[in-house]
Design a protein around this motif. Sequence first.
Motif, PDB file in Angstrom:
ATOM      1  N   CYS A  20       0.840  -1.195   0.000  1.00  0.00           N
ATOM      2  CA  CYS A  20       0.000   0.000   0.000  1.00  0.00           C
ATOM      3  C   CYS A  20       0.873   1.241   0.000  1.00  0.00           C
ATOM      4  O   CYS A  20       2.067   1.183   0.284  1.00  0.00           O
ATOM      5  CB  CYS A  20      -0.931   0.010   1.211  1.00  0.00           C
ATOM      6  SG  CYS A  20      -0.094   0.115   2.804  1.00  0.00           S
ATOM      7  N   GLU A  21       0.249   2.346  -0.336  1.00  0.00           N
ATOM      8  CA  GLU A  21       0.920   3.627  -0.207  1.00  0.00           C
ATOM      9  C   GLU A  21      -0.069   4.651   0.302  1.00  0.00           C
ATOM     10  O   GLU A  21      -1.273   4.551   0.074  1.00  0.00           O
ATOM     11  CB  GLU A  21       1.570   4.071  -1.502  1.00  0.00           C
ATOM     12  CG  GLU A  21       0.701   4.134  -2.717  1.00  0.00           C
ATOM     13  CD  GLU A  21       1.539   4.480  -3.950  1.00  0.00           C
ATOM     14  OE1 GLU A  21       1.609   5.673  -4.276  1.00  0.00           O
ATOM     15  OE2 GLU A  21       2.121   3.566  -4.547  1.00  0.00           O
ATOM     16  N   ILE A  22       0.475   5.629   1.018  1.00  0.00           N
ATOM     17  CA  ILE A  22      -0.339   6.661   1.633  1.00  0.00           C
ATOM     18  C   ILE A  22      -0.066   7.982   0.935  1.00  0.00           C
ATOM     19  O   ILE A  22       1.080   8.296   0.592  1.00  0.00           O
ATOM     20  CB  ILE A  22      -0.042   6.724   3.143  1.00  0.00           C
ATOM     21  CG1 ILE A  22      -0.985   7.675   3.861  1.00  0.00           C
ATOM     22  CG2 ILE A  22       1.399   7.075   3.418  1.00  0.00           C
ATOM     23  CD1 ILE A  22      -0.885   7.581   5.374  1.00  0.00           C
ATOM     24  N   THR A  23      -1.126   8.734   0.698  1.00  0.00           N
ATOM     25  CA  THR A  23      -0.974   9.997  -0.003  1.00  0.00           C
ATOM     26  C   THR A  23      -1.998  10.989   0.545  1.00  0.00           C
ATOM     27  O   THR A  23      -2.705  10.683   1.509  1.00  0.00           O
ATOM     28  CB  THR A  23      -1.096   9.789  -1.527  1.00  0.00           C
ATOM     29  OG1 THR A  23      -0.784  11.007  -2.187  1.00  0.00           O
ATOM     30  CG2 THR A  23      -2.482   9.303  -1.926  1.00  0.00           C
ATOM     31  N   ARG A  24      -2.056  12.179  -0.024  1.00  0.00           N
ATOM     32  CA  ARG A  24      -2.947  13.203   0.522  1.00  0.00           C
ATOM     33  C   ARG A  24      -3.435  14.127  -0.579  1.00  0.00           C
ATOM     34  O   ARG A  24      -2.862  14.171  -1.684  1.00  0.00           O
ATOM     35  CB  ARG A  24      -2.222  14.034   1.577  1.00  0.00           C
ATOM     36  CG  ARG A  24      -1.096  14.906   1.009  1.00  0.00           C
ATOM     37  CD  ARG A  24      -0.457  15.738   2.090  1.00  0.00           C
ATOM     38  NE  ARG A  24       0.576  16.644   1.553  1.00  0.00           N
ATOM     39  CZ  ARG A  24       1.228  17.533   2.301  1.00  0.00           C
ATOM     40  NH1 ARG A  24       0.961  17.637   3.592  1.00  0.00           N
ATOM     41  NH2 ARG A  24       2.150  18.316   1.753  1.00  0.00           N
ATOM     42  N   GLU A  25      -4.503  14.857  -0.257  1.00  0.00           N
ATOM     43  CA  GLU A  25      -4.996  15.896  -1.153  1.00  0.00           C
ATOM     44  C   GLU A  25      -5.248  17.186  -0.383  1.00  0.00           C
ATOM     45  O   GLU A  25      -5.682  17.130   0.768  1.00  0.00           O
ATOM     46  CB  GLU A  25      -6.282  15.428  -1.838  1.00  0.00           C
ATOM     47  CG  GLU A  25      -6.036  14.321  -2.835  1.00  0.00           C
ATOM     48  CD  GLU A  25      -6.943  14.402  -4.046  1.00  0.00           C
ATOM     49  OE1 GLU A  25      -7.997  15.059  -3.967  1.00  0.00           O
ATOM     50  OE2 GLU A  25      -6.579  13.818  -5.073  1.00  0.00           O
ATOM     51  N   PRO A  26      -4.990  18.336  -1.030  1.00  0.00           N
ATOM     52  CA  PRO A  26      -4.300  18.414  -2.316  1.00  0.00           C
ATOM     53  C   PRO A  26      -2.839  18.020  -2.136  1.00  0.00           C
ATOM     54  O   PRO A  26      -2.236  18.305  -1.111  1.00  0.00           O
ATOM     55  CB  PRO A  26      -4.445  19.878  -2.716  1.00  0.00           C
ATOM     56  CG  PRO A  26      -4.586  20.611  -1.400  1.00  0.00           C
ATOM     57  CD  PRO A  26      -5.339  19.681  -0.494  1.00  0.00           C
ATOM     58  N   GLY A  27      -2.295  17.347  -3.136  1.00  0.00           N
ATOM     59  CA  GLY A  27      -0.909  16.920  -3.078  1.00  0.00           C
ATOM     60  C   GLY A  27      -0.732  15.530  -3.633  1.00  0.00           C
ATOM     61  O   GLY A  27      -1.549  15.044  -4.399  1.00  0.00           O
ATOM     62  N   GLY A  28       0.376  14.901  -3.251  1.00  0.00           N
ATOM     63  CA  GLY A  28       0.633  13.529  -3.663  1.00  0.00           C
ATOM     64  C   GLY A  28       1.547  13.375  -4.853  1.00  0.00           C
ATOM     65  O   GLY A  28       2.087  12.297  -5.079  1.00  0.00           O
ATOM     66  N   THR A  29       1.708  14.418  -5.644  1.00  0.00           N
ATOM     67  CA  THR A  29       2.660  14.450  -6.755  1.00  0.00           C
ATOM     68  C   THR A  29       3.339  15.821  -6.728  1.00  0.00           C
ATOM     69  O   THR A  29       2.810  16.764  -6.112  1.00  0.00           O
ATOM     70  CB  THR A  29       1.963  14.275  -8.118  1.00  0.00           C
ATOM     71  OG1 THR A  29       1.046  15.377  -8.317  1.00  0.00           O
ATOM     72  CG2 THR A  29       1.208  12.949  -8.201  1.00  0.00           C
ATOM     73  N   PRO A  30       4.489  15.982  -7.395  1.00  0.00           N
ATOM     74  CA  PRO A  30       5.136  17.298  -7.369  1.00  0.00           C
ATOM     75  C   PRO A  30       4.233  18.428  -7.859  1.00  0.00           C
ATOM     76  O   PRO A  30       4.182  19.508  -7.245  1.00  0.00           O
ATOM     77  CB  PRO A  30       6.355  17.100  -8.280  1.00  0.00           C
ATOM     78  CG  PRO A  30       6.690  15.642  -8.128  1.00  0.00           C
ATOM     79  CD  PRO A  30       5.358  14.951  -8.035  1.00  0.00           C
TER      80      PRO A  30
END
Length: 209
Positions: A35-45
């Motif tokens: 799994c991977e954890i990410t967020r919004e807004p964001g998650g990529t450059p």
Amino acid sequence: MSRGKFIAFEGGEGTGKSTQARLLAAALTARGIACEITREPGGTPGAEAIRTLLLDPALPRWAPAAEALLFAAARSDHVAHRIEPALAAGRWVICDRFVDSSLAYQGDAAGLGEAAIRTLHKVGSQGLYPDVTLLLEADSGTTEGRLSARDGDAADKIGGRGAAFHDGVARAFDRLARAEPHRFHRIDAARSPEDVHALILAALGDLIP
């Protein structure tokens, strides 16, 4: 290879979304689930650059339509370059906020309307929705105490809006959860982090091998 599962954490400010996302990621990893954890807004450059434009309190406040467009642009990049590739590779994606936040914050509380936000999402992110949305809910006394401990007087540009705005966000999340009970799991986030984590694992019991 089977497609991964997409889990989103939603809720108002101070409900513990980031903490619970980390705890869930650790629990899945311990079970051998990639799994991977990410967020919004964001998650990529690109999306992180837009996050600064949206949340930095030193910058001017955007009009509601411009704000919604920026969120949609960040999400589009996030979906294309991180979320969809991970899901296609069989990994679970755990996201701290997704489109339901735009529906609640910009659609309802800021007055743009649900149809406009869903249209932006269909165009920008091909209408992707989480497999499960975990809605963390807590009373205002609990969340205000957490926010004070976490941020002091340094709230971001959206988190720092008034009580009436955030009351509207809470009502919007309630409406969304009632409309899609098959996707939403409502979690009592006023409990201890350990108790909330246990409730989340129970809610995901049918998905976790």
